[in-house]
Design an enzyme around this catalytic site. Structure first.
Site, short mmCIF file in Angstrom:
data_model
loop_
_atom_site.label_atom_id
_atom_site.label_comp_id
_atom_site.label_asym_id
_atom_site.label_seq_id
_atom_site.Cartn_x
_atom_site.Cartn_y
_atom_site.Cartn_z
N HIS A 1 -8.06 3.90 -1.59
CA HIS A 1 -8.15 3.40 -0.21
C HIS A 1 -9.59 3.50 0.29
O HIS A 1 -9.84 3.84 1.45
CB HIS A 1 -7.19 4.20 0.69
N THR B 1 0.85 -1.19 0.00
CA THR B 1 0.00 0.00 0.00
C THR B 1 0.88 1.23 0.00
O THR B 1 1.69 1.43 0.92
CB THR B 1 -0.95 -0.02 1.22
C1 LIG Z 1 -12.75 -0.54 6.94
C2 LIG Z 1 -11.65 -0.48 5.94
C3 LIG Z 1 -10.38 -0.88 6.30
C4 LIG Z 1 -9.36 -0.85 5.36
N1 LIG Z 1 -8.12 -1.31 5.70
C5 LIG Z 1 -7.13 -1.34 4.79
C6 LIG Z 1 -5.86 -1.88 5.11
O1 LIG Z 1 -5.62 -2.34 6.21
N2 LIG Z 1 -4.92 -1.86 4.15
C7 LIG Z 1 -5.15 -1.36 2.89
O2 LIG Z 1 -4.25 -1.36 2.03
N3 LIG Z 1 -6.36 -0.86 2.55
C8 LIG Z 1 -7.34 -0.85 3.47
N4 LIG Z 1 -8.58 -0.38 3.11
C9 LIG Z 1 -8.84 -0.03 1.70
C10 LIG Z 1 -9.33 -1.27 0.94
O3 LIG Z 1 -8.27 -2.16 0.70
C11 LIG Z 1 -9.94 -0.90 -0.43
O4 LIG Z 1 -9.02 -0.10 -1.12
C12 LIG Z 1 -11.28 -0.20 -0.31
O5 LIG Z 1 -12.06 -0.73 0.73
C13 LIG Z 1 -12.04 -0.32 -1.63
O6 LIG Z 1 -13.22 0.42 -1.59
P1 LIG Z 1 -14.67 -0.19 -1.26
O7 LIG Z 1 -14.72 -0.38 0.22
O8 LIG Z 1 -15.59 0.87 -1.75
O9 LIG Z 1 -14.79 -1.50 -2.01
C14 LIG Z 1 -9.61 -0.38 4.04
C15 LIG Z 1 -10.90 0.03 3.70
C16 LIG Z 1 -11.92 -0.02 4.63
C17 LIG Z 1 -13.29 0.38 4.21
#
Ligand SMILES: Cc1cc2nc3c(=O)[nH]c(=O)nc-3n(C[C@H](O)[C@H](O)[C@H](O)COP(=O)(O)O)c2cc1C
Length: 364
Positions: free
Chosen positions: A255, A156
């Site tokens: 993200h 990331t």
């Molecule tokens: C609750 C939550 C926690 C997340 N935690 C991480 C994480 O630990 N690492 C990361 O690279 N992205 C994280 N993300 C981003 C997700 O990997 C992803 O990019 C995103 O959820 C995609 O959008 P969507 O929720 O609309 O499908 C997180 C997103 C959410 C909603």
């Protein structure tokens, strides 16, 4: 109420989740304009269906880095899934395995790499990495992922710090005391505690390395035996840098709209990135994909694979592994339906000219 689409699961999960967990999962940064836009930008893309093309034998399988997958949708890395359900990441990963989807485990998971490998052996698993100030710790995470059979490292790149998510600040978000970040011990495991602001932002500020540059990507690429995928790419410039620094793929992502409010929707930037890197690396995307029809739009604009983050959380919150299976099944059926109704018998029949911006019509 019967649950027939992802939005129904999101609604239902509001009854199941503690406020602080719901807010953490749902939130975007700032005014949440990008959060809204991630979803709404899909609506500006019109689909041009073709007919009379024999769609009786549908094949939506695909292949990524040599692994055969039943369909082009996987589960994005989201942190701390045991707040949604006691089975957390294990349930989510097992559901992914049954659906033939990739599951990406977060560095900030409430299940360890080792436990996930043991409990979801059949699932295609990737590991999402945050690079810590403590480089030895980071190296150990990567080596453990390699040892446990994870197939790729998703680095990331968009998080030197975390975006300001106001609901987490108001709630003074902390990880419930019965849970821990299972890939760590000591302060790194128990450190998501608020000292007045958002506990997760405080944790990230103290632990993540904000000096990172593309040199560190090279370090990782040279260090690991696994393919490295840069996650969080939003410009063609950075996509090209990912390519030139040895990444095997990129995930076009903002993200889940949790970093800078005001960045474009991911579906908007996908074409410029596909155009810049062509087939030289694998281009994937996530953000605001809640329906099969939007997977179709993303594939038409050149994504090879699409991830969903929150939809799997809603499934998990509603009914554990079965809930995630239901969510994936709904989206899969929607995708199959869209392919049949647009004259596509397989993914390669989805052509870029089948999706155009609505402005093309108003000009006529
Ligand atoms: C609750 C939550 C926690 C997340 N935690 C991480 C994480 O630990 N690492 C990361 O690279 N992205 C994280 N993300 C981003 C997700 O990997 C992803 O990019 C995103 O959820 C995609 O959008 P969507 O929720 O609309 O499908 C997180 C997103 C959410 C909603």
């Amino acid at each position: 109420m019967s649950l027939v689409c992802v939005a129904d699961f999101e609604e239902k999960s509001k009854e199941k989740l503690e406020t602080s967990a719901l807010d953490y999962y749902q939130s975007g940064a700032g005014d949440q304009l990008t959060l809204k836009h991630n979803k709404e930008a899909f609506n500006d893309l019109r689909i041009r269906p073709r007919f009379l093309r024999d769609v009786s034998n549908l094949d939506i399988s695909t292949e990524i880095f040599g692994s055969k997958l039943k369909w082009p949708v996987g589960i994005a890395s989201t942190a701390m899934q045991r707040m949604a359900h006691p089975d957390g990441e294990v349930a989510n990963a097992k559901a992914a395995g049954r659906a033939g989807s990739i599951f990406v485990l977060s560095t900030l998971a409430t299940t360890s790499l080792e436990e996930l490998a043991e409990k979801a052996p059949e699932t295609e698993k990737w590991f999402q990495l945050y690079i810590y100030k403590n480089r030895l710790l980071t190296e150990t995470l990567v080596r453990t992922a390699e040892k446990c059979g994870f197939k790729a490292i998703v680095l990331t790149v968009d998080a030197p710090v975390f975006g300001i998510r106001r609901r987490d600040v108001r709630n003074k978000f902390s990880l419930p005391s019965d849970l821990k970040l299972s890939n760590f011990t000591g302060i790194q495991a128990k450190g998501v505690k608020s000292s007045g602001a958002s506990g997760i932002n405080e944790y990230v500020a103290s632990q993540f390395d904000d000096t990172l540059t593309w040199k560190d990507v090279q370090w990782l690429v040279n260090f690991t035996t696994l393919p490295v995928i840069a996650k969080g790419i939003l410009t063609k410039e950075d996509a090209l840098l990912a390519l030139h620094n040895g990444c095997k793929g990129v995930i076009v992502s903002n993200h889940g709209a949790r970093q800078v409010d005001g960045v474009p929707a991911t579906i908007e930037v996908l074409p410029e990135i596909v155009k810049a890197v062509g087939n030289e690396i694998v281009v994937m995307m996530d953000g605001g994909v809640y329906q099969g029809v939007n997977v179709f739009r993303a594939l038409a604009l050149g994504a090879k694979y699409v991830f969903m983050g929150r939809p799997a959380i809603w499934g998990l919150a509603v009914n554990g592994q079965k809930g995630v299976e239901d969510v994936l099944d709904i989206v899969k059926k929607e995708l199959e339906n869209t392919l049949k109704l647009t004259g596509c018998a397989s993914l390669k029949d989805i052509r870029s000219e089948m999706v155009i911006h609505k402005s093309c019509y108003s000009k006529l």
